[in-house]
Enzyme design. Structure first.
Site, PDB file in Angstrom:
ATOM      1  N   GLU A  66       1.538   0.161  -4.912  1.00  0.00           N
ATOM      2  CA  GLU A  66       0.986   1.532  -5.312  1.00  0.00           C
ATOM      3  C   GLU A  66       2.119   2.443  -5.429  1.00  0.00           C
ATOM      4  OE1 GLU A  66      -3.447   2.202  -3.740  1.00  0.00           O
ATOM      5  OE2 GLU A  66      -2.068   2.236  -2.400  1.00  0.00           O
ATOM      6  N   ASP A  71       0.900  -1.010  -0.311  1.00  0.00           N
ATOM      7  CA  ASP A  71       0.088  -0.035  -0.200  1.00  0.00           C
ATOM      8  C   ASP A  71       0.939   1.306   0.014  1.00  0.00           C
ATOM      9  OD1 ASP A  71      -2.963   0.881   0.429  1.00  0.00           O
ATOM     10  OD2 ASP A  71      -1.868   1.875   2.217  1.00  0.00           O
TER      11      ASP A  71
END
Ligand code: CA
Length: 663
Positions: free
Chosen positions: A376, A347
């Protein structure tokens, strides 16, 4: 000797004899502990506890016989050893007891919390639990094997929240909302349609990516009957599973065993398992385990000395500090070794530094080089970390075998993620062709892509197709189906279904690693809700009735997945291979892309493949290379044997449709 001098000497000698804590002027001065034994070291003979906290004045450990409340049944003062590590040993078999640490700094005691390295916790993760990890293994765990994976190019990911699969009353799954629910086989809807794990197997994906399943804060594990929902991006204890997904949050061994049981069942059924890891911030800030035990160290600070906030969640961790980096490496190793996990999705990976991410893949290589790492490649706010050190998308080429999500193709297909009514390629807006083409070649260098016209990236960012995760939707933002409804209110359902299928066809025929949001194969809806992170199950759960409502969409996605799995031409392994075999055809119309993959690319048994995406509402005609072509995909379905043949110089492609031909 004057009395004053005498007293001074006494005072100095007392000061020099005292083994008090060292005073540090900066976190950079903190010693680094290289040992691999922080936290609890359990054996039936004794339990050794080690906590790294260089600036602590005192450290104590309290033992309890319950997970929450009650009085301590023991208290130990830890002794400071080398490199800032405090230690104590308790003789005898302590299995089943709970524990928490407390650290004194600046003359004040902090909260009682488990150590960051804690491997087992009780209810709500407030206390560690002394667990014999070897006793948490389900039957056959020693024989558990990762399903074979020849290369990252073979991966098709299915992104799933543990609760979403089972909570629908119509799911036929007994252990609703639990790890064990995802491990149930033979489950069906009232109409006899397969659900849960059987459904995922029939779909044909290779990896299940679980949304956060480590211990997070937001769901009260003492009130499970309330069925509170949360995505779980609020980490509390990184190295142990979430309690609300287990059948008994109080017993720290249960959640471990049940999570392992899930991994084993998925492995036995040919599926690899990815964990969504959120090391970039902690759910709590001042009161987190990190901050209570080593104030400030694990976080980056802003110019005013407060918590910097690139996560937009109140803090950001400091992977560039050695002990945070070490923590992340060991945590990932723990999940890979103890739980046999097959991949990690980072993340807000852009908050982490490149060196840390490369150290993680290097450590995973020692365990199993087929463990896939992606993330990400962005942050959610400004960070003090220099851009050139960030593991952001633009720096992907500096990352060793780490892939990043392509927001370029995601938004090229369906429109800018934050402009809800924006149209894009599949909904007939011209100008996104180069963004989609950039996605087709998986963000690599290709002579026929006009990078100046790509929506976000003005240059290739992937070293090879294996560094791009190709997707159109995920848990964040609207589901694909909801987005198409919001951005195309003037279109009827039949037209939006065409756009939906075309989106799936683009994702699954593009190079790179394919990624599907769970339920996209049955046009998942969250009723138009954009950010459902704490919305009730009624919004988030997979509605199994839709499987019966849209059987043609499911069949279509199954066909796309089979096409991809049977044809390595869609899964090329290097930039050079893509450059050599994939050629875009000259096209004059807007919203129309056509390309060939020729020369038995990547060992494909098809000599030539022709792919056309028509994002226009109306049919379009394209010139195609001469010869007899077999139609293997149209707007309705995929057929390896062929849906017919075409022997013409032109191909007419219906509106909002992908066509694949083969020779
Ligand atoms: Ca929890």
């Amino acid at each position: 000797m004057s009395r004053l001098l005498y007293l001074t000497i006494i005072a100095i000698s007392m000061w020099t004899c005292q083994s008090g804590p060292k005073v540090y002027n900066s976190y950079l001065e903190y010693p680094v502990y290289e040992g691999q034994d922080l936290g609890l070291n359990y054996s039936a003979e004794k339990s050794i506890f080690k906590l790294w906290s260089p600036a602590a004045e005192e450290v104590r450990l309290r033992l309890y016989d319950v997970a929450l409340g009650g009085n301590a049944i023991g208290e130990e003062n830890l002794k400071l050893g080398v490199d800032g590590v405090w230690e104590t040993t308790i003789a005898g078999d302590q299995k089943g007891k709970y524990y928490a640490f407390q650290v004194k700094t600046g003359g004040e005691w902090g909260d009682e919390v488990p150590d960051p390295d804690v491997k087992a916790v009780g209810t709500n993760g407030r206390r560690g639990m002394i667990v014999d990890m070897a006793a948490t293994n389900p039957e056959g765990w020693e024989q558990d094997q990762r399903p074979p994976l020849a290369g990252f190019n073979d991966i098709i990911i299915y992104e799933l929240h543990v609760r979403d699969l089972s909570m629908d009353p119509n799911s036929g799954i007994k252990n609703k909302g639990k790890f064990l629910g995802l491990a149930e086989l033979g489950t069906k809807t009232g109409d006899g349609l397969s659900t849960g794990l059987d459904h995922i197997k029939e779909l044909g994906v290779t990896h299940i990516h679980l949304l956060p399943s480590y211990d997070f804060m937001s769901v009260d594990e003492t009130k499970l009957e309330e069925n509170k929902y949360n995505w779980g991006y609020d980490p509390q204890n990184y190295n142990t599973p979430e309690g609300s997904y287990s059948t008994d949050p109080a017993d720290g061994a249960v959640r471990i065993r049940e999570f392992k049981q899930l991994v084993k069942t998925l492995h036995d059924n040919g599926l690899r398992v990815v964990l969504d890891v959120v090391y970039n911030h902690t759910g709590a800030t001042e009161t987190s385990n990190f901050n209570q035990l080593v104030p400030g160290y694990y976080y980056r600070q802003d110019e005013a000395g407060g918590f910097s906030n690139a996560s937009a969640c109140g803090n950001e961790t400091a992977s560039d500090r050695p002990m945070m980096r070490k923590f992340m490496i060991e945590s990932v190793k723990h999940w890979a070794e103890e739980y046999h996990l097959d991949g990690f999705r980072f993340d807000l990976m852009g908050i982490h530094d490149i060196e840390t991410m490369n150290a993680i893949t290097s450590a995973l290589d020692q365990i199993d080089p087929t463990i896939f790492v992606y993330g990400e490649g962005w942050t959610a706010g400004a960070s003090p970390l220099a851009d050139e050190q960030k593991a952001i998308k633009a720096n992907t080429m500096k990352l060793d075998r780490v892939a990043a999500f392509s927001d370029d193709i995601r938004d090229g297909i369906k429109g800018h993620v934050f402009t809800h009514d924006a149209k894009a390629f599949v909904s007939g807006l011209a100008g996104l062709e180069e963004s989609v083409k950039f996605g087709v070649v998986a963000s690599t260098q290709h002579p026929q892509v006009d990078y100046d016209s790509v929506n976000y990236s003005k240059a290739p960012w992937a070293k090879s197709p294996l560094q791009t995760v190709t997707y159109v939707s995920c848990h964040d933002n609207h589901t694909l189906w909801d987005r198409l409804a919001i951005s195309c209110p003037e279109e009827n359902e039949a037209e939006r279904i065409k756009m939906h299928k075309l989106s799936g066809a683009i994702v699954l025929t593009s190079q790179g690693v394919s990624f599907l949001h769970a339920g996209v194969e049955m046009m998942r809806t969250k009723g138009g809700e954009e950010n459902s992170y704490e919305s009730p199950d009624a919004i988030n759960q997979i509605d199994w009735a839709r499987k019966g409502q849209y059987p043609d969409v499911l069949t279509y996605f199954q066909g796309l997945i089979q096409l991809r799995k049977q044809h390595p031409a869609f899964r090329m392994t290097s930039t050079e291979m893509v450059q050599k075999h994939l050629q875009f055809l000259p096209i004059e119309q807007d919203n129309l892309i056509a390309y060939t993959i020729s020369g038995n690319a990547n060992g494909d048994d098809w000599k030539n493949i022709l792919v056309v995406y028509n994002g226009n509402a109306a049919y379009q005609t394209v010139d195609i290379p001469e010869g007899s072509w077999k139609i293997v995909l149209d707007g309705e379905r995929m057929s390896e044997e062929g849906l017919g043949t075409i022997d013409a110089k032109e191909l007419t492609v219906p509106g909002r449709t992908a066509i694949v031909l083969a020779q």
